[in-house]
Design a protein around this motif. Structure first.
Motif, short mmCIF file in Angstrom:
data_model
loop_
_atom_site.label_atom_id
_atom_site.label_comp_id
_atom_site.label_asym_id
_atom_site.label_seq_id
_atom_site.Cartn_x
_atom_site.Cartn_y
_atom_site.Cartn_z
N GLY A 118 0.88 -1.15 -0.03
CA GLY A 118 -0.01 -0.04 0.23
C GLY A 118 0.91 1.17 -0.03
O GLY A 118 2.14 1.05 -0.39
N GLU A 119 0.20 2.22 0.21
CA GLU A 119 0.84 3.69 0.22
C GLU A 119 2.15 3.96 1.19
O GLU A 119 2.02 3.70 2.32
CB GLU A 119 -0.06 4.85 0.57
CG GLU A 119 0.48 6.25 0.55
CD GLU A 119 -0.82 7.38 0.86
OE1 GLU A 119 -0.49 8.31 0.71
OE2 GLU A 119 -1.85 6.69 1.19
N ASN A 120 3.17 4.10 0.26
CA ASN A 120 4.50 4.45 1.25
C ASN A 120 5.00 3.02 1.84
O ASN A 120 5.86 3.22 2.68
CB ASN A 120 4.23 5.40 2.23
CG ASN A 120 3.91 6.94 1.53
OD1 ASN A 120 4.25 7.18 0.43
ND2 ASN A 120 3.43 7.76 2.36
N MET A 121 4.56 1.87 1.50
CA MET A 121 5.00 0.73 1.91
C MET A 121 5.66 -0.15 0.70
O MET A 121 6.34 0.29 0.01
CB MET A 121 4.22 0.04 2.78
CG MET A 121 4.14 0.73 4.32
SD MET A 121 3.64 -0.37 5.67
CE MET A 121 5.19 -1.14 6.18
N LEU A 122 4.68 -1.27 0.48
CA LEU A 122 5.03 -2.11 -0.37
C LEU A 122 4.38 -2.01 -1.78
O LEU A 122 3.40 -1.21 -1.83
CB LEU A 122 5.22 -3.40 -0.07
CG LEU A 122 5.70 -3.95 1.49
CD1 LEU A 122 5.69 -5.22 1.76
CD2 LEU A 122 7.23 -3.45 1.22
N ASP A 123 4.80 -2.64 -2.88
CA ASP A 123 3.77 -2.62 -3.97
C ASP A 123 3.63 -4.16 -4.67
O ASP A 123 2.42 -4.04 -5.37
CB ASP A 123 4.86 -2.01 -5.16
CG ASP A 123 5.46 -0.62 -4.88
OD1 ASP A 123 4.79 0.12 -5.22
OD2 ASP A 123 6.66 -0.44 -4.37
N TYR A 177 10.27 -2.71 6.00
CA TYR A 177 9.33 -2.62 5.31
C TYR A 177 9.01 -1.15 5.14
O TYR A 177 8.97 -0.17 4.17
CB TYR A 177 7.85 -3.14 5.59
CG TYR A 177 7.87 -4.64 5.31
CD1 TYR A 177 8.57 -5.34 4.26
CD2 TYR A 177 6.89 -5.32 5.85
CE1 TYR A 177 8.52 -6.54 3.75
CE2 TYR A 177 6.86 -6.98 5.30
CZ TYR A 177 7.59 -7.32 4.47
OH TYR A 177 7.40 -8.55 4.08
N LYS A 178 8.98 -0.71 6.56
CA LYS A 178 8.82 0.96 6.91
C LYS A 178 10.01 1.89 6.24
O LYS A 178 9.78 2.74 5.68
CB LYS A 178 8.82 1.17 8.23
CG LYS A 178 7.42 0.82 8.94
CD LYS A 178 6.42 1.79 8.50
CE LYS A 178 6.44 3.28 8.94
NZ LYS A 178 6.20 4.39 8.45
N LYS A 200 19.96 -0.84 6.87
CA LYS A 200 19.86 -0.29 7.87
C LYS A 200 19.12 -0.69 9.01
O LYS A 200 19.41 -0.84 10.12
CB LYS A 200 19.85 1.44 7.64
CG LYS A 200 20.08 2.14 8.94
CD LYS A 200 19.90 3.72 8.66
CE LYS A 200 21.01 4.45 8.00
NZ LYS A 200 21.00 5.80 7.63
N ALA A 201 17.85 -0.69 8.50
CA ALA A 201 16.77 -1.42 9.46
C ALA A 201 17.05 -2.85 9.93
O ALA A 201 16.96 -3.11 11.16
CB ALA A 201 15.23 -1.27 9.05
N LYS A 202 17.48 -3.61 9.14
CA LYS A 202 17.72 -5.03 9.35
C LYS A 202 19.07 -5.14 10.31
O LYS A 202 18.89 -5.73 11.39
CB LYS A 202 18.24 -5.69 8.08
CG LYS A 202 18.69 -7.21 8.27
CD LYS A 202 19.28 -7.92 6.84
CE LYS A 202 19.68 -9.09 7.32
NZ LYS A 202 20.11 -9.89 5.84
N ASP A 247 8.45 7.44 10.91
CA ASP A 247 7.41 8.36 11.01
C ASP A 247 6.57 8.47 9.89
O ASP A 247 5.41 9.11 9.77
CB ASP A 247 7.74 9.56 11.50
CG ASP A 247 8.28 9.52 13.01
OD1 ASP A 247 8.11 8.58 13.76
OD2 ASP A 247 9.10 10.32 13.43
N MET A 248 6.93 8.14 8.68
CA MET A 248 6.14 8.55 7.32
C MET A 248 4.87 7.72 7.39
O MET A 248 4.67 6.57 7.80
CB MET A 248 6.91 8.10 6.25
CG MET A 248 6.28 8.34 4.95
SD MET A 248 7.14 7.96 3.43
CE MET A 248 8.12 9.36 3.29
N PRO A 249 3.82 8.48 7.21
CA PRO A 249 2.54 7.97 7.13
C PRO A 249 2.35 6.98 6.21
O PRO A 249 2.97 6.84 5.10
CB PRO A 249 1.69 9.40 6.66
CG PRO A 249 2.29 10.32 7.19
CD PRO A 249 3.75 10.01 6.90
N VAL A 250 1.69 5.92 6.43
CA VAL A 250 1.41 4.82 5.46
C VAL A 250 -0.24 4.54 5.30
O VAL A 250 -0.64 4.72 6.50
CB VAL A 250 2.17 3.55 5.78
CG1 VAL A 250 3.59 3.90 5.75
CG2 VAL A 250 1.92 2.94 7.08
N HIS A 251 -0.76 3.67 4.39
CA HIS A 251 -2.10 3.49 4.34
C HIS A 251 -2.14 2.31 3.55
O HIS A 251 -1.77 2.25 2.26
CB HIS A 251 -2.92 4.72 3.84
CG HIS A 251 -4.26 4.34 3.82
ND1 HIS A 251 -5.10 3.67 4.96
CD2 HIS A 251 -5.13 4.07 2.90
CE1 HIS A 251 -6.29 3.54 4.52
NE2 HIS A 251 -6.64 3.69 3.35
#
Length: 331
Positions: free
Chosen positions: A66-71, A156-157, A178-180, A320-324
Motif C-alpha cells: 500500500g501507500e508508502n510501503m510495498l508494491d 518495510y517501513k 539499515k533497519a535490518k 514516522d512516514m504515514p502509510v496506508h
C-alpha cells in the motif's frame, strides 16, 4: 478443527477473494492469479518493493502492500512459499522504470523462488536487488541464518519510505539494510496453531507449558517449560536482544510488541509496560512504540518482542512516514 472456512484446500484463495472484494481501490491481482497480489495505485518512476511468503501470518506479508510501503506480494499456501512465476508476474506489473527490491523472510523456499524470479527479470533487462529479514535472535547463532519474523516490519517501513521519497534502487536497499542491521526479535508461544489443510495442531504443548524461541511456523524454540510471567518473559527476551545488539544508555529505540494471533490486546500492553520499564532502567529511550498484530501464526497464542535501534534522524523520518494499506494505517 473449528474454522470459518469452506474447503480447507481453498483456504488461501478464498481469503484473497475476500480481500479483493473489500478493497478494490487499493489492491488487485494480475495474470488471472489471485496470488499475484499488488497495489492498484502504481507510481511511475518509483522503486518497486516486492515481498512474499506463506498465508497464515496476516498482516505479514501481503498486509503491508500500500501507500508508502510495498508494491506487491507473492502469496503462497499456508506456511508455504509463492512460486517464482508469481513473483515474476507481480514484478512485471509493478515495475515502473526504477528497478525492483525483493524484501522477504529468510526461508529456503522463498530464497530459491525469488532468486529464480530475479534471473527471469534480468533477461527482461529489469534491475533487481534482494535482501532478507533475519531478526529472530534465538533461531540461530549465525545472524545470516536467522529467520525473518515481525522485525521485518521495520525493513518495510524504512525501505518503503525511501522509495516514496524517490530514492534510487541502491538507496532503497541501503534503507532496508539499515533497519535490518538495527533490529532484533525474540518470540514465545503459549499454544500451537492448526493448519487448515492438515486439520490438527502443528505441535503440542501441555496445559501449563510454553515454548520460548518458537518460530512462526512452529519451529522448535530454545526451551519448553512452565508458563512464565510477563515480567519474566520481558526480562529474558531483553537479555537475549540486548546481548546480541549493543544499545547504550541514552540511545533511542522503537519497540514492537507483536501478538501471534490469539493474544489479547490487554496482554500485549502488559508486556509492553514490562519491556519499556526494563529499557528505562537501562537508560535506553523509547522513540516510538508499536503494539498489535504485525506477524501472526494463524491462531497461535503468544507474542514477540522486536527492538529497532534508531540509528539517525533520517531513520526517524522513515519510521514516522504515514502509510496506508488495507491492513495497516499510520498517520
Amino acid at each position: 478443527m473449528k474454522k470459518i472456512i469452506n474447503k480447507p484446500e481453498n483456504y488461501t484463495d478464498d481469503m484473497l477473494h475476500g480481500i479483493y472484494q473489500a478493497h478494490p481501490d487499493m489492491v488487485k491481482y494480475v495474470e488471472d492469479d489471485l496470488r499475484c497480489y499488488c497495489t492498484a495505485q502504481k507510481k511511475e518512476g518509483k522503486v518497486a518493493i516486492i515481498t512474499g511468503g506463506g498465508t497464515g501470518h496476516l498482516p505479514l506479508f501481503l498486509g503491508y502492500v500500500g501507500e508508502n510501503m510495498l508494491d506487491g506480494c507473492g502469496v503462497g499456501s499456508v506456511f508455504q512459499s509463492p512460486s517464482a512465476e508469481q513473483i515474476y508476474n507481480i514484478s512485471k506489473e509493478v515495475e515502473s522504470g526504477a528497478g525492483i527490491l525483493f524484501l522477504y523472510g529468510n526461508y529456503t523456499g522463498d530464497i530459491m523462488n525469488f532468486d529464480m524470479a530475479s534471473e527471469m527479470l534480468e533477461m527482461d533487462d529489469i534491475q533487481t536487488r534482494s535482501i532478507v529479514g533475519a531478526d529472530d535472535v534465538l533461531s540461530n547463532k549465525n545472524p545470516d541464518a536467522r529467520r525473518g519474523v515481525a522485525g521485518i516490519f521495520f525493513m518495510y517501513k524504512c525501505a518503503g519510505a525511501k522509495a516514496a521519497q524517490m530514492g534510487t534502487l541502491d538507496e532503497v536497499l541501503a534503507a532496508a539494510q539499515k533497519a535490518k542491521d538495527n533490529t532484533r526479535t525474540v518470540g514465545f508461544a503459549l499454544t500451537p496453531c492448526i493448519i487448515p489443510e492438515l486439520g490438527h495442531s502443528n505441535f503440542t504443548l501441555g496445559d501449563n507449558e510454553m515454548a520460548f524461541g518458537m518460530g512462526i511456523h512452529g519451529e522448535p524454540g530454545v526451551w519448553n517449560g512452565p508458563v512464565k510471567t510477563s515480567r519474566e518473559l520481558a526480562e529474558e527476551s531483553m537479555k537475549e536482544i540486548l546481548g546480541d545488539m549493543s544499545v547504550a544508555s541514552g540511545e533511542e529505540v522503537c519497540v514492537l510488541i507483536n501478538g501471534l494471533g490469539a493474544t489479547s490486546q490487554e496482554e500485549l500492553y502488559i508486556l509492553t509496560g514490562d519491556v519499556e520499564d526494563i529499557l528505562k532502567e537501562k537508560g535506553i529511550k523509547v522513540y516510538r512504540t508499536f503494539v498489535g498484530e504485525y506477524a501472526t501464526s494463524m491462531e497461535m497464542a503468544g507474542a514477540s518482542i522486536s527492538i529497532c535501534k534508531v540509528a539517525d534522524e533520517e531513520m526517524k523520518q522513515w519510521i514516522d512516514m504515514p502509510v496506508h494499506t488495507p491492513f495497516y494505517t499510520q498517520v
